[in-house]
Design a protein around this motif. Sequence first.
Motif, PDB file in Angstrom:
ATOM      1  N   GLN A 230       0.987  -1.143  -0.109  1.00 58.38           N
ATOM      2  CA  GLN A 230       0.078  -0.025  -0.031  1.00 58.38           C
ATOM      3  C   GLN A 230       0.951   1.305   0.064  1.00 58.38           C
ATOM      4  O   GLN A 230       0.617   2.425  -0.699  1.00 58.38           O
ATOM      5  N   LEU A 231       1.910   1.393   0.781  1.00 63.26           N
ATOM      6  CA  LEU A 231       2.912   2.337   0.538  1.00 63.26           C
ATOM      7  C   LEU A 231       3.589   2.629  -0.749  1.00 63.26           C
ATOM      8  O   LEU A 231       3.630   3.757  -1.034  1.00 63.26           O
ATOM      9  N   LEU A 232       3.919   1.448  -1.314  1.00 63.93           N
ATOM     10  CA  LEU A 232       4.246   1.692  -2.561  1.00 63.93           C
ATOM     11  C   LEU A 232       3.321   2.306  -3.771  1.00 63.93           C
ATOM     12  O   LEU A 232       3.867   2.932  -4.550  1.00 63.93           O
ATOM     13  N   GLU A 233       2.099   2.151  -3.351  1.00 63.87           N
ATOM     14  CA  GLU A 233       1.052   2.739  -4.561  1.00 63.87           C
ATOM     15  C   GLU A 233       0.792   4.357  -4.052  1.00 63.87           C
ATOM     16  O   GLU A 233       0.212   4.901  -4.855  1.00 63.87           O
ATOM     17  N   ILE A 234       1.370   4.905  -2.968  1.00 67.52           N
ATOM     18  CA  ILE A 234       1.006   6.253  -2.504  1.00 67.52           C
ATOM     19  C   ILE A 234       1.584   7.112  -3.407  1.00 67.52           C
ATOM     20  O   ILE A 234       2.788   6.959  -3.805  1.00 67.52           O
ATOM     21  N   SER A 235       0.965   8.000  -3.928  1.00 67.89           N
ATOM     22  CA  SER A 235       1.284   9.232  -4.986  1.00 67.89           C
ATOM     23  C   SER A 235       1.213  10.333  -4.278  1.00 67.89           C
ATOM     24  O   SER A 235       0.189  10.776  -3.791  1.00 67.89           O
ATOM     25  N   ALA A 236       2.223  11.293  -4.397  1.00 65.36           N
ATOM     26  CA  ALA A 236       2.255  12.630  -3.733  1.00 65.36           C
ATOM     27  C   ALA A 236       1.182  13.507  -4.573  1.00 65.36           C
ATOM     28  O   ALA A 236       0.217  14.083  -3.824  1.00 65.36           O
ATOM     29  N   ASN A 237       0.877  13.508  -5.884  1.00 61.95           N
ATOM     30  CA  ASN A 237      -0.255  14.011  -6.499  1.00 61.95           C
ATOM     31  C   ASN A 237      -1.645  13.678  -5.942  1.00 61.95           C
ATOM     32  O   ASN A 237      -2.337  14.442  -5.790  1.00 61.95           O
ATOM     33  N   ASN A 238      -1.776  12.429  -5.615  1.00 63.91           N
ATOM     34  CA  ASN A 238      -3.079  11.975  -5.311  1.00 63.91           C
ATOM     35  C   ASN A 238      -3.256  12.444  -3.877  1.00 63.91           C
ATOM     36  O   ASN A 238      -4.132  12.856  -3.607  1.00 63.91           O
ATOM     37  N   MET A 239      -2.325  12.377  -3.016  1.00 66.14           N
ATOM     38  CA  MET A 239      -2.413  12.962  -1.615  1.00 66.14           C
ATOM     39  C   MET A 239      -2.625  14.375  -1.663  1.00 66.14           C
ATOM     40  O   MET A 239      -3.326  15.064  -0.805  1.00 66.14           O
ATOM     41  N   ILE A 240      -2.036  15.202  -2.678  1.00 67.69           N
ATOM     42  CA  ILE A 240      -2.438  16.603  -2.773  1.00 67.69           C
ATOM     43  C   ILE A 240      -3.791  16.868  -2.925  1.00 67.69           C
ATOM     44  O   ILE A 240      -4.444  17.788  -2.439  1.00 67.69           O
ATOM     45  N   ALA A 241      -4.082  16.039  -3.928  1.00 66.97           N
ATOM     46  CA  ALA A 241      -5.663  16.387  -4.565  1.00 66.97           C
ATOM     47  C   ALA A 241      -6.628  15.905  -3.453  1.00 66.97           C
ATOM     48  O   ALA A 241      -7.421  16.713  -3.231  1.00 66.97           O
ATOM     49  N   ARG A 242      -6.444  15.065  -2.910  1.00 67.79           N
ATOM     50  CA  ARG A 242      -7.212  14.443  -1.563  1.00 67.79           C
ATOM     51  C   ARG A 242      -7.363  15.501  -0.583  1.00 67.79           C
ATOM     52  O   ARG A 242      -8.282  16.078   0.077  1.00 67.79           O
ATOM     53  N   GLY A 243      -6.088  16.072  -0.184  1.00 71.66           N
ATOM     54  CA  GLY A 243      -5.906  17.030   1.023  1.00 71.66           C
ATOM     55  C   GLY A 243      -6.719  18.267   0.392  1.00 71.66           C
ATOM     56  O   GLY A 243      -7.114  19.277   1.180  1.00 71.66           O
ATOM     57  N   SER A 244      -6.381  18.758  -0.745  1.00 67.49           N
ATOM     58  CA  SER A 244      -6.712  20.095  -1.147  1.00 67.49           C
ATOM     59  C   SER A 244      -8.398  19.979  -1.291  1.00 67.49           C
ATOM     60  O   SER A 244      -9.153  21.114  -1.115  1.00 67.49           O
ATOM     61  N   LEU A 245      -9.084  18.999  -1.582  1.00 68.20           N
ATOM     62  CA  LEU A 245     -10.409  18.826  -1.576  1.00 68.20           C
ATOM     63  C   LEU A 245     -11.033  18.948  -0.074  1.00 68.20           C
ATOM     64  O   LEU A 245     -11.973  19.648   0.240  1.00 68.20           O
ATOM     65  N   HIS A 246     -10.196  18.219   0.725  1.00 66.58           N
ATOM     66  CA  HIS A 246     -10.797  18.253   2.181  1.00 66.58           C
ATOM     67  C   HIS A 246     -10.271  19.828   2.675  1.00 66.58           C
ATOM     68  O   HIS A 246     -11.408  20.121   3.245  1.00 66.58           O
ATOM     69  N   ILE A 247      -9.356  20.360   2.354  1.00 66.50           N
ATOM     70  CA  ILE A 247      -9.174  21.903   2.765  1.00 66.50           C
ATOM     71  C   ILE A 247     -10.255  22.981   2.145  1.00 66.50           C
ATOM     72  O   ILE A 247     -10.795  23.575   2.729  1.00 66.50           O
ATOM     73  N   SER A 248     -10.635  22.627   0.833  1.00 67.93           N
ATOM     74  CA  SER A 248     -11.435  23.289   0.306  1.00 67.93           C
ATOM     75  C   SER A 248     -12.841  23.243   0.824  1.00 67.93           C
ATOM     76  O   SER A 248     -13.535  24.226   1.069  1.00 67.93           O
ATOM     77  N   SER A 249     -13.309  22.113   1.075  1.00 64.58           N
ATOM     78  CA  SER A 249     -14.575  21.680   1.781  1.00 64.58           C
ATOM     79  C   SER A 249     -14.511  22.242   3.094  1.00 64.58           C
ATOM     80  O   SER A 249     -15.788  22.862   3.466  1.00 64.58           O
TER      81      SER A 249
END
Length: 474
Positions: A230-249
């Motif tokens: 699971q750690l190998l599959e983590i992408s910085a871009n995906n994490m940023i997109a997820r976090g940005s959506l959370h921050i925006s909401s």
Amino acid sequence: MLCCFTLLSPLLAMRALHNFYRRFRSKAALDSLINASESKIPNLILYNYPSFSGAFSALSSHLCHSRLNIPFLILPFSSVEPLRVEDLILEGLETCYLLDFIGPSGFAVQLSQLIPRVEVFDHRKSTLAKVPKKEDCPDNLILHIDTERSSATAVYDYFSKKVADAKPSEGEVVRLLNQEDGDRVSMVIKYIEDHDLRRWALPDTKAFNIGLREERSKLNCVTNPYVFDQLLEISANNMIARGSLHISSRKDAAKKLLGKALKVRLGRGFYGECLGIRADGNSDLSNEIGEELSVKSAAAGLRPIGAVVYMQRGNLKMCLRSVDSATDTSEIAKAYGGGGSRGSSSFIIRMDETLDPESSFAQEKVELGILVELKIQISLAEFVTEITELVPTATSDGHPQWSLFFVVVVMVMTTTTTALDQWHKDKMMTSDQHEKLASPIFEPQSDQYWPTTGLEGLVIGPIGLDLGQVEHGR
């Protein structure tokens, strides 16, 4: 008997205590250690849990040992219920790695007395105080303590070199990761380092960390055998997109509350003025609300600080936020017994101090202009609920005690009328007369204290119930 026990070697003495300590350890982890001892596993890897730096360090070691076909055991090391030296006495153990931690005081040195080689990786400045003196550090204890590099980075480079230096099998070049996976993992580790070292130099580091924290529950390799995949599959871009959506909401939710912003006089104006808001029921948004208020406060010509106040365990908590790097909110919080960083701080106002203005600590806060000025707003619905709870369902003869209810209602109506009269008098005062009064910490941005829709709240002052001016802003 005691003399005989002291004559035993340290190894035998610790084995004697091994069964005693077992009941305080995780059964699954201890069973893994027993199996490793029976199989004479030469390498033990302990990683800091639940740290992302520790988890990605463990990933690097996992990849290295797997690529080189070296037997190993990886376990999480938690400070909540840590493994002890007694648990790690394994037959055939040659090397023990401590990834992203050095352990309790003396832990690494004790391990080195029982294990041929112990290597420690850590980046925290607090670790420096635990590092043994040069004369007390055994030769087989290798310390990789670098406060300028995250443990995740140091461990990744260490095991990458170890794989690269290994002899290739049948002419095949062995790498820690292929190009695509290596680039992805390296970028994630760079963001982790940016956070670990508090540099905040990379774009969207905050969003990355918010997105990444949802993965924290997966970091225990004992309960989650798929953690490294699971750690190998983590992408910085995906994490940023997820976090940005959370921050925006959360920002959208916070902005909906800004219409009730009020002007706050910090320390009777000694620390200037800013915008503040009561956020009972929305304390989880205090950071977002405070930052938005900070921007709005600066635009209004006030100090670039946002003050968020809410009830917490029966007391009032005030959170101060600022997005202006030149503003230090902690100096205000420290004046009232709190603390924090420049851009984020808070302090507590105890309700027993508020209700007892004679106390010495209360007097200190009165001088700074907060205690007497503070007002707590309660909704009318909550007040009616409290009133009805005061009325017993029936007397001993089965009839309701309506008399108590009517007494309370009359008291409320009388106090309300008095408050309204006082409000009309206040409206006739000059600005100079207002300054002579103890100015409230929350001052409405508009003159509409009592909306035409009717009574919206009650105000409790430091000396009891007071149906005074309801702070209401647009």
